[in-house]
Every structure is written in structure tokens, then in C-alpha cells.
Motif scaffolding. Structure first.
Motif, PDB file in Angstrom:
ATOM      1  N   GLY A 180      38.655  60.921  70.701  1.00 25.76           N
ATOM      2  CA  GLY A 180      38.797  59.515  70.406  1.00 25.76           C
ATOM      3  C   GLY A 180      39.972  58.895  71.045  1.00 25.76           C
ATOM      4  O   GLY A 180      39.674  57.624  71.605  1.00 25.76           O
ATOM      5  N   LEU A 181      40.992  59.400  71.524  1.00 25.97           N
ATOM      6  CA  LEU A 181      42.083  58.986  72.561  1.00 25.97           C
ATOM      7  C   LEU A 181      41.508  58.634  73.831  1.00 25.97           C
ATOM      8  O   LEU A 181      41.727  57.637  74.428  1.00 25.97           O
ATOM      9  N   ALA A 182      40.625  59.523  74.248  1.00 23.81           N
ATOM     10  CA  ALA A 182      39.981  59.544  75.638  1.00 23.81           C
ATOM     11  C   ALA A 182      39.088  58.546  75.812  1.00 23.81           C
ATOM     12  O   ALA A 182      39.177  57.518  76.564  1.00 23.81           O
ATOM     13  N   THR A 183      38.440  58.130  74.694  1.00 20.25           N
ATOM     14  CA  THR A 183      37.641  56.927  74.574  1.00 20.25           C
ATOM     15  C   THR A 183      38.114  55.665  74.790  1.00 20.25           C
ATOM     16  O   THR A 183      37.976  54.881  75.278  1.00 20.25           O
ATOM     17  N   ASP A 184      39.326  55.700  73.938  1.00 20.28           N
ATOM     18  CA  ASP A 184      40.060  54.548  73.950  1.00 20.28           C
ATOM     19  C   ASP A 184      40.649  54.249  75.239  1.00 20.28           C
ATOM     20  O   ASP A 184      40.581  52.977  75.617  1.00 20.28           O
TER      21      ASP A 184
END
Length: 469
Positions: free
Chosen positions: A34-38
Motif C-alpha cells: 500500500g505504501l508503495a502504491t502511494d
């Protein structure tokens, strides 16, 4: 308003994700998806053709290249081509490593080796990040860098324990980046995300939507127009009622030019509202309330806009960025900080002085000074009779032509405000060279305002003429 996220994490995340790395197994590969997507939405992480590959390990040279990009130093690095003593740096990365060496961000692993193909460890990456935050070798040691990072808030105790006992992968880099978003630069309250936004590396609107900021928003809808064109509409009625109650009027003050907001001074001039405009907007506000504008939009257009408060000062400003497709957007409404607010008030005084001084020297074009003719191609052209002009005006070498939907009189305040805003610019938008021989094509019908410039791009005079269809 800035939220409780910080710049450092963003920098780290970007570094992490763009690396092409050696694959290893890792028990928590998908933990930070999720952090990578952000970070990808922020434009700081692209991953690979196989996805984020959070299980892989970055190399030192890949980390170095991404660090330079995040520091906003890529242009300087590629232009200056700083020398470095390292023999193991591939050609593609030499400029980046040279930049780091020149700025004191790295000493390599020896006098002649950078360790380019070595896997970047948690210590390596933390060292790069801390130096990017303004810390120097004397502030910490390499062996104790993780303890120093924990002290400064880059990692928690649990995370520190994992970093010191597990292989450092892109997954940990993403987490480390997220944790350090609130970490400030040495001796400053500035965050990495703030500097990335200021440098236009990250869109303020994307950062705001991902909660790295907590600005109120103004909704905008982009729809398809005729012939594949686009239209935009600002929905002021959907702005927070608490915010809306503070506002008097909305002003479109940008254009489809490339706008430079790199400094407080440049931003202030772009959103500056002069006294004569305030009076005009106040009258419109009495009749219409908040203005709900709509207009043509293309992916190359860029607008900077402002809302006026009840004190007739800039209450908020926001930007409509380039590259939008049809859809609904929430644009960040940014309140001027104390430095910007102070500069806006100073500009009001400076503009009054500029206007008074300029009007004394400005030459007004009269009918005998020009000729407008329609040629066989059906277009209108204008030529000028310099022998009918005063000596000061006759030395002009360039002109600008602009269409106005106003009355038959020149709005000198509007013309001179535009000149005041771009004063010191190396070019004038739409400036055409006039060679005393070839007439200038007039692309509009109706009232046309012309500006006359000398070789120094100084405005010498203005005029207006009317062109029939």
C-alpha cells in the motif's frame, strides 16, 4: 496546512522503488504494498516490469542515482559533470556519483571504490538519507547510524531491531521512508515532502489527496468538449461551508503559459491582486457572489488561481495542473504563509509606484501611427508608421498583440499589471519581432491591444485598434 507526514520518507521511498535489484527471499515481501502504491501516485516510485519487487535489494549506485533525483540535483549533476575518484562507477551513473562526491554526500567505500554493485544496506541507505537531511559525518558514525536514525525518528525500536537482524530490501526501504515523513531537516522545520512539492517533483494535489498535507479542497470537473477538446468547471458550491463563508470572489490569474513558482517572490507576483482589481471583484461579488468559472482546458494548459477573502486579500490559492483527463478532481486550497502574505502586501505598494512612474513615460498609439489591411489570403495584417511616432516609441523592435472583450478604451491598469508581474523575465509571452518591412498577422477580430517593446524588453507604449471580420 502541512499534515503530520514528512519529506524524508518520500525521498527514501522513491529511492527504494526504482532500483533494479538482486532477488532474495524475504518473509514480509508484500507488507508495504500500500505504501508503495502511494509513492507511485506521488511520482516517486515506478517499480519494474514485474511490479514493485519489494523482496529485492538495491545496489549502492542505484541508491545514489535516485538520491540525487530526490534532492533536485539531477539537472546540475548532468550539466556540471563533477569529477570523482571512483573506478567502479558505470558510465550512466558517473554524473550522479560525481554530484554526491562534490556535495560531500559520499566518500565511497575506499579512496578509489564507490562499491557500485554492492547491495545497499540499511546503514548505507540511512547514511544517505541523514546526509540529505543536512547531517554530516561528525554528527554520527557509520557503525552507529541506525541508532542515530532511531534517535531522529526515522525508525521505531521494533523496526530498528528488524533492520539490524534482517536483510535490507525494498520492502524495508518503503517502510523506512514512510516512518521518516515527519522527520525535519537539521536546524529546520522543513520536511522532504515539502521540498519535493516546492521543487515541482511532487504534485501538491496528489500529496494532498494522499493525506501528506491537510489542505481544504476545491472540486473541479473536467469534461469532453467539442472536437476532442476539454472543458473544466470549478464547483464552488461544493467547497466546505466553513471555508466558503470566508470568501468573496474567485479570480483566475494563471494562463496556459509555463508558470514559474519556484520562489516566494515569483509565486507572490503570480497571485498578486492589485487595488483596482479588488474594487472590480468586489462589485462582481455584490452581483454574483462567488464566481463559478468554466473554460477550455487542454493537457498542456496550466492555471494558477486564487480566492479572495472578505478583507479583499488572497485567502487561498490553488493550481490546475497540466495533463488532466476527463474526471473529477479535488484541488488543494493553500493558504498563503506569513512570508507570502507579507510579500503580497508589499507588492501592492510597489505596483502603485510602478504604475505611477510608468504612465508618465508610456506613449499612447494614435490612428496615424498604424495601418490595418486585409490581404488576398483573407487575413488582416498591421504595419506601423514609425515616421509618425515620437522618437521614444519609434525605437521599438518588438510587439505583442492581444484580444480584449472589453470596451473601446485601453485598460492601462490591466496592461501594466501584466507587465509588472513579468518584470525581469527574459522573454515576453507572444512577443513578435518587428522588422519595419513585413506586416504582422492579426489573428483576432474585434478590439486588439498592442504593446511596443525595445531591445531590452521594456514596454515603451500601448495602443488599441479594431479589426472587422
Amino acid at each position: 496546512m502541512r499534515s503530520k507526514f514528512g519529506r524524508v520518507a518520500v525521498m527514501i521511498c522513491v529511492l527504494v522503488m526504482l532500483f533494479a535489484l538482486t532477488s532474495i527471499s524475504h518473509a514480509t515481501t508484500g507488507d508495504n504494498e500500500g505504501l508503495a502504491t502511494d509513492l507511485k501516485e506521488l511520482g516517486l516510485f515506478n517499480g519494474t516490469d514485474k511490479g514493485f519487487e519489494l523482496e529485492k535489494v538495491p545496489t549502492r549506485v542505484q541508491a545514489a542515482a535516485m538520491l540525487v533525483k530526490l534532492l533536485g540535483g539531477e539537472s546540475e549533476a548532468l550539466a556540471k559533470k563533477y569529477a570523482h575518484p571512483f573506478k567502479d562507477v558505470p558510465a550512466w551513473a558517473s554524473d550522479y556519483v560525481g554530484y554526491m562526491y562534490e556535495k560531500g554526500l559520499t566518500k565511497g567505500i575506499s579512496a578509489t571504490m564507490f562499491g557500485s554493485n554492492n547491495n545497499a544496506s540499511a546503514k548505507d541507505f540511512s547514511t544517505f538519507m541523514l546526509k540529505a537531511l543536512g547531517y554530516k559525518d561528525g554528527d554520527f558514525t557509520y557503525n552507529d547510524v541506525l541508532n542515530f536514525a532511531k534517535e531522529k525518528g526515522l525508525v521505531s525500536t521494533d523496526e530498528f531491531n528488524k533492520l539490524t537482524t534482517s536483510t535490507f530490501t525494498r520492502n524495508e526501504m518503503v517502510l523506512l521512508a514512510h516512518n521518516t515523513l515527519d522527520v525535519t531537516f537539521k536546524g529546520s522545520e522543513d520536511r522532504l515532502i515539502d521540498r519535493l512539492v516546492d521543487a515541482k517533483v511532487v504534485s501538491i494535489n496528489v500529496a494532498n489527496s494522499l493525506k501528506y498535507y491537510d489542505y481544504p479542497t476545491v472540486p473541479m470537473e473536467v469534461t469532453k468538449g467539442e472536437n476532442s477538446s476539454l472543458r473544466f468547471e470549478i464547483h464552488h458550491e461544493r467547497i466546505s461551508p466553513e471555508i466558503l463563508d470566508q470568501l468573496v470572489f474567485y479570480s483566475t490569474i494563471g494562463s496556459n503559459m509555463k508558470l514559474d513558482m519556484s520562489t516566494t517572490e515569483k509565486l507572490a507576483k503570480l497571485i498578486f491582486i492589485s487595488d483596482f482589481e479588488k474594487t472590480y471583484y468586489q462589485e462582481l461579488a455584490k452581483e454574483y457572489g462567488l464566481f463559478n468559472p468554466s473554460g477550455w482546458y487542454s493537457k498542456s494548459n496550466y492555471f494558477l488561481n486564487s480566492f479572495m477573502g472578505k478583507d479583499l486579500e488572497v485567502a487561498y490559492y490553488f493550481e490546475i495542473p497540466t495533463g488532466l483527463s476527463p474526471g473529477t478532481y479535488d484541488l488543494a486550497m493553500i493558504k498563503p504563509n506569513p512570508e507570502l502574505d507579507k510579500r503580497l502586501k508589499e507588492l501592492t505598494v510597489e505596483y502603485k509606484n510602478y504604475y505611477t512612474s510608468k504612465m508618465k513615460s508610456l506613449v499612447i498609439m494614435t490612428p496615424e501611427m498604424y495601418n490595418v489591411v486585409k490581404k488576398e489570403d483573407g487575413n488582416n495584417y498591421i504595419s506601423f508608421n514609425k515616421d509618425k511616432m515620437p522618437a521614444e516609441l519609434a525605437k521599438f523592435t518588438g510587439i505583442t498583440l492581444g484580444f480584449t472583450s472589453g470596451g473601446s478604451e485601453i485598460d492601462y491598469q490591466l496592461v501594466l499589471k501584466s507587465e509588472f508581474i513579468v518584470l525581469g523575465s527574459p522573454t515576453r509571452a507572444g512577443l513578435s519581432v518587428y522588422n519595419d518591412v513585413d506586416p504582422i498577422l492579426v489573428r483576432y477580430n474585434g478590439n486588439i491591444i498592442v504593446g511596443f517593446y525595445d531591445d531590452n524588453l521594456d514596454l515603451l507604449g500601448v495602443g488599441m485598434f479594431f479589426v472587422n471580420e
